[in-house]
Design a protein around this motif. Structure first.
Motif, PDB file in Angstrom:
ATOM      1  N   PRO A   1       0.673  -1.065   0.056  1.00  0.00           N
ATOM      2  CA  PRO A   1       0.259  -0.031  -0.003  1.00  0.00           C
ATOM      3  C   PRO A   1       0.841   1.368   0.056  1.00  0.00           C
ATOM      4  N   GLY A   2       0.228   2.269  -0.575  1.00  0.00           N
ATOM      5  CA  GLY A   2       0.931   3.676  -0.460  1.00  0.00           C
ATOM      6  C   GLY A   2       0.268   4.126   0.638  1.00  0.00           C
ATOM      7  N   PRO A   3       0.126   5.657   0.648  1.00  0.00           N
ATOM      8  CA  PRO A   3      -0.453   6.377   1.823  1.00  0.00           C
ATOM      9  C   PRO A   3      -1.739   5.979   2.242  1.00  0.00           C
ATOM     10  N   PHE A   4      -2.153   5.353   3.052  1.00  0.00           N
ATOM     11  CA  PHE A   4      -3.385   5.031   3.542  1.00  0.00           C
ATOM     12  C   PHE A   4      -3.483   5.719   4.985  1.00  0.00           C
ATOM     13  N   PRO A   5      -3.833   6.928   5.239  1.00  0.00           N
ATOM     14  CA  PRO A   5      -3.484   7.387   6.610  1.00  0.00           C
ATOM     15  C   PRO A   5      -4.360   6.546   7.673  1.00  0.00           C
ATOM     16  N   THR A   6      -3.537   6.227   8.878  1.00  0.00           N
ATOM     17  CA  THR A   6      -4.422   5.803  10.019  1.00  0.00           C
ATOM     18  C   THR A   6      -3.691   6.480  11.136  1.00  0.00           C
ATOM     19  N   LYS A   7      -4.520   6.586  12.285  1.00  0.00           N
ATOM     20  CA  LYS A   7      -3.866   7.482  13.492  1.00  0.00           C
ATOM     21  C   LYS A   7      -2.548   6.836  13.915  1.00  0.00           C
ATOM     22  N   GLY A   8      -2.543   5.396  13.851  1.00  0.00           N
ATOM     23  CA  GLY A   8      -1.194   4.993  14.678  1.00  0.00           C
ATOM     24  C   GLY A   8       0.157   5.285  13.728  1.00  0.00           C
TER      25      GLY A   8
ATOM     26  N   PHE B   1       4.158  18.008   4.996  1.00  0.00           N
ATOM     27  CA  PHE B   1       4.436  16.902   3.915  1.00  0.00           C
ATOM     28  C   PHE B   1       3.009  16.555   3.722  1.00  0.00           C
ATOM     29  N   ASP B   2       2.309  17.092   2.710  1.00  0.00           N
ATOM     30  CA  ASP B   2       1.168  16.560   2.416  1.00  0.00           C
ATOM     31  C   ASP B   2       1.191  15.327   1.403  1.00  0.00           C
ATOM     32  N   MET B   3       0.943  14.386   2.010  1.00  0.00           N
ATOM     33  CA  MET B   3       1.136  13.117   1.078  1.00  0.00           C
ATOM     34  C   MET B   3       0.382  12.907  -0.016  1.00  0.00           C
ATOM     35  N   ALA B   4      -0.760  13.424  -0.009  1.00  0.00           N
ATOM     36  CA  ALA B   4      -1.401  13.529  -1.244  1.00  0.00           C
ATOM     37  C   ALA B   4      -0.916  13.919  -2.578  1.00  0.00           C
ATOM     38  N   LYS B   5      -0.031  15.031  -2.319  1.00  0.00           N
ATOM     39  CA  LYS B   5       0.850  15.670  -3.452  1.00  0.00           C
ATOM     40  C   LYS B   5       1.719  14.682  -3.874  1.00  0.00           C
ATOM     41  N   LYS B   6       2.254  13.893  -3.167  1.00  0.00           N
ATOM     42  CA  LYS B   6       3.128  12.894  -3.957  1.00  0.00           C
ATOM     43  C   LYS B   6       2.736  11.889  -4.744  1.00  0.00           C
ATOM     44  N   VAL B   7       1.161  12.123  -4.865  1.00  0.00           N
ATOM     45  CA  VAL B   7       0.434  10.869  -5.483  1.00  0.00           C
ATOM     46  C   VAL B   7      -0.041  11.334  -7.052  1.00  0.00           C
ATOM     47  N   PRO B   8       0.350  10.727  -7.977  1.00  0.00           N
ATOM     48  CA  PRO B   8      -0.207  11.327  -9.386  1.00  0.00           C
ATOM     49  C   PRO B   8      -1.551  11.227  -9.136  1.00  0.00           C
TER      50      PRO B   8
ATOM     51  N   THR C   1       0.560  -3.550  -5.974  1.00  0.00           N
ATOM     52  CA  THR C   1       0.602  -2.137  -5.449  1.00  0.00           C
ATOM     53  C   THR C   1      -0.647  -1.491  -5.546  1.00  0.00           C
ATOM     54  N   ILE C   2      -0.922  -0.843  -4.367  1.00  0.00           N
ATOM     55  CA  ILE C   2      -2.061   0.039  -4.381  1.00  0.00           C
ATOM     56  C   ILE C   2      -1.571   1.533  -3.882  1.00  0.00           C
ATOM     57  N   ASP C   3      -1.299   2.352  -4.771  1.00  0.00           N
ATOM     58  CA  ASP C   3      -0.621   3.701  -4.136  1.00  0.00           C
ATOM     59  C   ASP C   3      -0.859   4.820  -5.288  1.00  0.00           C
ATOM     60  N   GLY C   4      -1.709   4.732  -6.044  1.00  0.00           N
ATOM     61  CA  GLY C   4      -2.270   5.864  -6.916  1.00  0.00           C
ATOM     62  C   GLY C   4      -0.859   6.244  -7.776  1.00  0.00           C
ATOM     63  N   GLY C   5      -0.021   5.164  -8.040  1.00  0.00           N
ATOM     64  CA  GLY C   5       1.069   5.545  -8.619  1.00  0.00           C
ATOM     65  C   GLY C   5       2.404   6.261  -8.063  1.00  0.00           C
ATOM     66  N   GLU C   6       2.151   6.255  -6.811  1.00  0.00           N
ATOM     67  CA  GLU C   6       3.127   7.100  -5.890  1.00  0.00           C
ATOM     68  C   GLU C   6       4.509   6.746  -6.177  1.00  0.00           C
TER      69      GLU C   6
END
Ligand code: COA
Length: 293
Positions: A197-204, A218-225, A256-261
């Motif tokens: 997985p790429g960025p899948f935000p969780t609190k932990g 560092f906005d992780m969404a910006k790194k993802v195509p 891979t499931i990461d939006g192309g990150e």
């Protein structure tokens, strides 16, 4: 587009018994919930029994399914064996092992003590090994017709990543184990696959990997195509498919499931995305002018 939709048909996992390590919270909990909605009986494990009990109760109420909370520190083989026996006692069999439990934090490697490095290796690599070995031996000894191991790795299992070196090292080992056993244990009807997985935000994870105001910086969404982070249901859909009989011919795969990150970071000229559309006419003219000389 609604990427929170549930993918599989009702009862797609009926009759399956699934063990999810680290199932008390985060992505483990999200996958457990969907497995239960699809009719599976699920045992969730972690070190924190109280948290597990609360999660099990919550998910049983929400889904009407069955969830068994089992305390187990995956670093200790005796605890893993006890967890396996408790699952068998309750459900009579087990079909799927989901190695999801993980540990991670960011740090420059030279700041790590030997014990800090070991702690991550022990949870991620040794923990996955302990569960895989115990469950694999059981399936082989009991001549179970079919069973599945699903490992949660990460895209930096093959690229490596600075500042999370113990995790990268351990996840690379888990990926090697996935592919090795896919071949070696196929003759026993055991499939081995992985999800990266790429960025899948969780609190932990986010509290450890992006503490303080780093999450805003560092906005992780910006790194993802695809310009967004993943939705938990998207991961749960993929996991449910990979543990179901629909994926019976998939073995040794890492999905891979990461939006192309990760590819965005890899392609040599991907940075040209920063060039505004209107500049391309000018650039094309410059390139053609060179060619004609
Ligand atoms: N930087 C440097 N060293 C660190 C650290 C950090 N941020 N956090 C912990 N350590 C070191 C500790 O100092 C200790 O080393 P030492 O004995 O030489 O001092 C070692 O790591 C073990 O830490 P400890 O807190 O005793 O281990 P633990 O087993 O209780 O916790 C962790 C394990 C550190 C991985 C903890 O974050 C955890 O429990 N994580 C589980 C959940 C998780 O990480 N989820 C995210 C997955 S992506």
């Amino acid at each position: 587009m609604d990427f929170t939709k549930k993918m599989l048909r009702d009862n797609a996992l009926a009759d399956k018994v699934i063990v999810v390590t680290g199932g008390g919270s985060g992505l483990g909990k999200a996958m457990t919930k969907y497995f239960m909605e699809l009719g599976a009986k699920v045992a969730i494990t972690s070190r924190d029994l109280e948290k597990l009990k609360n999660t099990a109760k919550e998910l049983e109420t929400e889904t009407g399914g069955i969830c068994l909370p089992l305390q187990c520190d995956v670093r200790h083989y005796d605890q893993v064996e006890a967890m396996l026996q408790a699952t068998l006692k309750e459900f009579g069999k087990v079909d799927v092992l989901l190695n999801n439990a993980a540990g991670n934090f960011i740090a420059p490697t030279e700041r790590l003590s030997a014990n800090a490095f070991d702690t991550i290796i022990d949870i991620v690599l040794k923990g996955s090994k302990n569960c895989t070995l115990a469950f694999g031996k059981h399936w082989i000894d009991s001549k179970q017709e079919s069973s599945t191991i699903l490992n949660i790795v990460t895209t930096y299992a093959w690229t490596g990543s600075a500042y999370v070196v113990p995790s990268a090292t351990a996840k690379a080992g888990v990926l090697a184990m996935t592919r090795s056993l896919a071949v070696e244990w196929a003759k026993y009807g055991i499939r081995s696959n992985a999800i990266a997985p790429g960025p899948f935000p969780t609190k932990g994870a986010w509290d450890r990997l992006l503490p303080g105001d780093l999450a805003e910086k560092f906005d992780m969404a910006k790194k993802v195509p695809l310009k967004r982070v993943g939705d938990h249901q998207e991961l749960a859909n993929l996991a449910a498919y990979l543990v179901s009989d629909f994926s019976a011919y998939m073995n040794g795969e890492v999905v891979t499931i990461d939006g192309g990150e990760w590819l965005k970071g890899a392609g040599q000229f991907n940075l040209l995305e920063a060039i505004p559309e209107e500049m391309w006419d000018h650039l094309e003219a410059l390139i053609k002018a060179k060619k004609n000389k």
